[in-house]
Design an enzyme around this catalytic site. Sequence first.
Site: not given
Lengths: 486, 144
Positions: A206-207, A336, A296, A178, A204
């Site tokens: 992200d998508e 979430k 993902h 992030k 990882k």
Amino acid sequence: MNDIANPPMSAKQRYSAGVLKYRQMGYWDGDYQPKETDVICLFRITPQEGVDPVEAAAAVAGESSTATWTVVWTDRLTACDSYRAKAYRVDPVPNTPGQFFAYVAYDLILFEEGSIANMTASLIGNVFSFKPLKAARLEDIRVPVAYLKTFKGPPTGLVVERERLDKFGRPLLGATTKPKLGLSGRNYGRVIYEGLKGGLDFMKDDENINSQPFMHWRDRFLYCMDAVNKASAATGEVKGTYLNVTAATMEDMYERAEFAKELGSVVVMVDLVIGYTAIQSMANWCRKHDMLMHMHRAGHGTYTRQKNHGVSFRVIAKWLRMAGCDHLHAGTAVGKLEGDPLTVQGYYNVCRDSYTKQDLPRGLFFDQDWADLKKIMPVASGGIHAGQMHQLLDLFGDDVILQFGGGTIGHPQGIQAGAVANRVALEAMVKARNEGKDIVKEGPEILRAAARWCTPLKAALDTWGEISFNYTSTDTSDFVPTATAS
Amino acid sequence: MMTNPMQRLTQGQFSFLPDLSDAEIKQQIEYGLEKGYAWSVEYTDDPHPRNTFWEMFGMPMFDLKDAAGVMMELAACRKTFPNHYIRMMAFDSTRNVESITMSFIVNRPPSEPGFGLVRQEVQGRSLRYTVQGYSSAKPEGERY
């Protein structure tokens, strides 16, 4: 409602030009006994006002197999009864007026061996736009062993993955880098290094990290692999980072995957949006190059979340286990993102079972023999933190990757401290469970005890200990607890 | 000394926790035995992350159902190799598993120098990496 008479017709009557009811065309057979080799689908259908549910079920069977809207004489050139899917059972959905569960059986001859594209083109090709239905959802599917054996499944599988990584007896730990967007390759690699050195097994992409103006994919791969190797030397552990090779074309994806391989990565990643054919091609590539394949499930919420229309994620998970991937995001239940705990456990079972038993509270309508197909390592990712470790371990067991993105990178003392907090919480919880402690009840105390000697864990619990996402799930199972097995 | 937060080799299930006491090790062994696993004791003085095959201190104890017996094997291994890495490994023979299901370190050398990263410049910006143990240059048995 399953005993509606089907008036017998002569072949001449049946194939006279004109429009017949689907049920009269042979797509309904209330006496049909599905064969071992049949594919069985369970659809949740919402017929339009005035449409008989059995006729609607027959229409679903028809439109997902051979039927067109009118009678065609050319059917008589074929062994047409084999090609007709057969709706054989319709039940009202418990406590849900207007909705019905329709069971439809398909003969093995309908499907091309080893092709998810072919199977999905049949089963969800046209039928979901069919006007007499307000809505339709493919709830579950039973795939016969005979068809399963035409698929190679996960390139590596969770058992061999553990052997390659030399990591056993505990969930694996990961984190998504992030912020998702904007980091340069060098800044991005810094996050990877800190997370892995701190104690995570994987980092990882992200998508939506592919190759944007702020970071070219080659730059990312180079810096990430520097980080992975440096962290491996610093810890003595095998480490990895999911290099997302999702791109516009297969040629681009192969090029990126080749580069990941040259640099010594143990894993590449793709997004579900690349499609089933691309997924099967990438699985072949991974199998050939000793590579783990991380999936993902980007985009799935558009068709899996609403209960009345779309395809349940348990069906997507089954298709992906057949098509082949080694990791699959399957929900967190406590984080979430959408997910009722029992329903999510159902997805995990689909990924990891050798034999899945019918389990209505978990949304599993059929027994499914997986015919020794390799197992997928499910991934729990999205809004989870160290303070939930006891719940996560209790819900999902050892064979899962727990991904704490914000819960690692957002740690007040830094990324390494965030990773330490998660790893200590995990190992303490696994140890306690193995010692026979009731981790659901004693979990918070076990975490507090570890936090007494582990400052990073204390800081994590102080920051996030109280955070939870308690919203009602939209996708839950509909069943009557006393219902008998089908 | 290794520079990761635990300042030691972090392989295995419990390297981020304080060293397990013998009583705690025994509890883990009992957990594995209840699950039907077979325990094995393995040792090495080459803990490279890709060194899969540590030496077996005897074969996996398929027929041993008593944790005390496993602990005796561990004690014997520690006595023979006091300065080696020693790990406990559990094997599960269940169909579709047939692999290791638990693995944790129970003995370490007094000092753990760790590994360096050797970088070889190749074409373009690519590098070839070699993880090299600081102790591995010495012959087996003389490393720690």
